[in-house]
Scaffold this motif. Structure first.
Motif, PDB file in Angstrom:
ATOM      1  N   ARG A 166      -5.139  -5.101   7.849  1.00  0.00           N
ATOM      2  CA  ARG A 166      -4.709  -5.282   6.462  1.00  0.00           C
ATOM      3  C   ARG A 166      -5.024  -6.678   5.935  1.00  0.00           C
ATOM      4  NH1 ARG A 166       1.019  -1.817   5.862  1.00  0.00           N
ATOM      5  NH2 ARG A 166       0.035  -0.270   4.525  1.00  0.00           N
ATOM      6  N   PHE A 175       4.181  -4.530   1.215  1.00  0.00           N
ATOM      7  CA  PHE A 175       3.380  -3.433   0.689  1.00  0.00           C
ATOM      8  C   PHE A 175       4.324  -2.367   0.145  1.00  0.00           C
ATOM      9  CE2 PHE A 175       0.702  -5.640   3.581  1.00  0.00           C
ATOM     10  CZ  PHE A 175      -0.611  -5.455   3.148  1.00  0.00           C
ATOM     11  N   GLY A 178       1.837   1.903   0.312  1.00  0.00           N
ATOM     12  CA  GLY A 178       0.524   1.703   0.902  1.00  0.00           C
ATOM     13  C   GLY A 178      -0.320   0.617   0.282  1.00  0.00           C
ATOM     14  N   SER A 179       0.099   0.063  -0.850  1.00  0.00           N
ATOM     15  CA  SER A 179      -0.684  -0.972  -1.526  1.00  0.00           C
ATOM     16  C   SER A 179       0.070  -2.295  -1.520  1.00  0.00           C
ATOM     17  CB  SER A 179      -0.967  -0.558  -2.974  1.00  0.00           C
ATOM     18  OG  SER A 179      -1.721   0.637  -3.023  1.00  0.00           O
ATOM     19  N   SER A 180      -0.693  -3.386  -1.583  1.00  0.00           N
ATOM     20  CA  SER A 180      -0.074  -4.713  -1.585  1.00  0.00           C
ATOM     21  C   SER A 180       0.863  -4.847  -2.788  1.00  0.00           C
ATOM     22  CB  SER A 180      -1.146  -5.797  -1.636  1.00  0.00           C
ATOM     23  OG  SER A 180      -0.555  -7.082  -1.662  1.00  0.00           O
TER      24      SER A 180
END
Length: 529
Positions: A166, A175, A178-180
């Motif tokens: 990552r 996160f 699933g996304s920052s």
């Protein structure tokens, strides 16, 4: 895993449980899994309301869930061992899961419960990161209060492959689905502000409705806290508007030069200051960033401080204690690779560079101390100092020079930080005597070159600033504007030290007291201000 003292402390805390708590672990074959089993067995043996099982099916090994037995939909998962700075987070997770009420503003808890949508958080921490616990504890509370929120807290050293995949090069790293989501320290209110779009407007409305203060302190570091305590003790209606209560203390680990306190740590001292402030009738407004100052038009009138959310606070006297922040290098690549190899907190992010080559920019006490600490973890340290000699204390220089994996470059200017594939791969340093440039291959750059005063918001206020942007004050903390005082690192007072800031804040508070008792309020002007 736990020594006798820690066991006794934990046993005392667990006496506050109101209902059963379940620990469900997923283990593998390694040493970390063995230690996790040992830790959970020890915890469950301390109280009959805590049970531990080892039949979990999570993909991360070792990991374990903490959940309330009566409501299995509310849970939080730790992946790896939450020891070091995170042991407190583990204790709080056990207590909150067991029905012990959190010491958190009731409005914030209601905001958490009212959130709509599914929020699956994953957050990476290091055991030496003193900024990570705030994020961990906020996510723990959210997961245990709202069944549509999950939180998995991951110790990066145990799951290094994930960290590398990552491209995490700074913690705390959070996160969402699933996304920052965010890199850096966040408090519960900040997280909610990102998730609840209406919270800022509601907060601004509440702040704008407040009556004028007799003393308004802008800034919540050691100087601001000291001021507020002094003026509250004098009986004046006092408020603190702080972008982050505690200020730079949250970025400071070991403190050994505070008289009367042989050793403490910045976040701990920030907590103690907040508790001390809480002993008085002080209106603490955290996460309140000042963006504009409108001074009173006449002595005795009300000054106005405008906040980033649009609210306006008014006060008869102001103490400006907004502190300072890390100075940036200002070279190509620094902003691009921030949190991708460029870092400012060696204690937080150092463990992520284990065995790697890094540079420390700055030869003062902060830079040399950072280089000494990092040399124990990383493969090699190059310390780069712009001046012709290091400026750190001699005892620190001697320690640094004794280390075999450290190279020192003086009279050197960092001109560029380079990278590829989204992360740092080196820097360019120029010899200031010969102008010869040298490229140094490395994976991390820690910037430690001093501080910049937080005074941009004061540029158009009429307040006198030095050429460095510091607030000009006299011997009593007064500025050039009547009823406005300065204290701490934001001012031109020499020696940016915690104890100095506390003293300057106390002095500014006493000066504000003297101003208020000698100045009659101008009601007509105050209403128009």
């Amino acid at each position: 895993m736990l020594d006798d003292t820690m066991k006794q402390q934990l046993k005392t805390y667990l006496a506050n449980l109101r209902e059963p708590v379940e620990l469900v672990a997923t283990l593998g074959e390694g040493e970390k899994s063995r230690q996790t089993r040992e830790l959970l067995d020890e915890i469950s043996a301390l109280h009959p309301m805590v049970s531990a099982t080892f039949d979990g099916t999570d993909e991360r090994k070792p990991s374990f869930v903490i959940r309330r037995a009566s409501d299995a939909e509310k849970w939080v998962r730790f992946a790896g061992l939450p020891m070091g700075h995170e042991f407190t987070s583990l204790v709080l997770a056990l207590l909150w899961a067991g029905g012990h009420p959190p010491k958190v503003d009731a409005d914030l808890i209601e905001q958490v419960r009212a959130l709509e949508g599914d929020f699956n958080f994953e957050m990476y921490f290091s055991l030496s990161c003193h900024n990570c616990p705030d994020v961990v504890q906020a996510l723990v509370l959210m997961a245990l209060e709202n069944p549509r929120i999950t939180a998995t807290l991951i110790e990066g050293g145990t799951f290094q492959d994930e960290v590398d995949a990552r491209e995490i090069m700074a913690v705390p790293a959070t996160f969402l689905n699933g996304s920052s989501f965010y890199n850096g320290k966040m408090e519960l209110a900040e997280i909610l502000g990102r998730l609840d779009t209406g919270v800022e407007a509601r907060t601004a409305e509440k702040l704008a409705a407040k009556d004028p203060f007799e003393v308004l302190v802008v800034g919540g570091g050691p100087a601001g806290a000291a001021t507020a305590i002094y003026t509250a003790r004098k009986g004046f209606r006092t408020g603190i508007a702080a972008e982050r209560f505690g200020g730079q203390l949250h970025d400071t680990l070991g403190i050994e030069n505070l008289p009367g306190t042989a050793y403490t740590e910045g976040p701990k001292l920030a907590g103690e200051l907040e508790r001390h402030v809480g002993e008085y009738d002080i209106d603490l407004m955290n996460l309140a960033k000042a963006v504009k100052l409108v001074p009173a038009t006449r002595e005795g009138g009300l000054h106005t401080v405008e906040l980033g959310n649009g609210a306006r606070l008014k006060a008869r006297s102001l103490i400006l204690a907004t502190g300072a922040r890390w100075r940036n290098l200002g070279v190509p690549g620094e902003a691009e690779y921030r949190n991708k190899g460029v870092a400012y907190c060696p204690h937080c992010d150092g463990p992520l560079f284990k065995g790697k080559r890094i540079a420390v920019i700055g030869g003062g006490n902060s830079g040399v101390e950072a280089a000494i600490d990092l040399a124990k973890i990383v493969g090699h340290v190059t310390l780069i100092e712009y001046d012709t000699a290091l400026r750190a204390d001699e005892v620190l220089q001697a320690k640094l020079r004794s280390l075999t994996n450290v190279e020192i470059l003086t009279n050197a200017q960092t001109t560029e930080i380079t990278g590829s594939a989204g992360r740092v791969n080196g820097l360019v340093a120029k010899d200031r005597a010969t102008a010869e440039e040298r490229r140094i291959e490395l994976e991390g750059v820690f910037v430690q070159i001093g501080l910049v005063p937080n005074t941009e918001w004061l540029q158009a206020s009429g307040l006198e600033l030095t050429k460095f942007g510091e607030i000009t004050t006299d011997a009593e903390g007064r500025t050039n504007l009547p009823g406005i005082f300065g204290a701490g690192d934001v001012t031109d007072v020499p020696y940016k030290q915690i104890v100095v800031a506390m003293g300057e804040g106390s002095k500014a508070g006493l000066s504000a007291f003297d101003y208020l008792i000698r100045t009659e309020p101008v009601e007509d002007i105050a209403q128009a201000a």
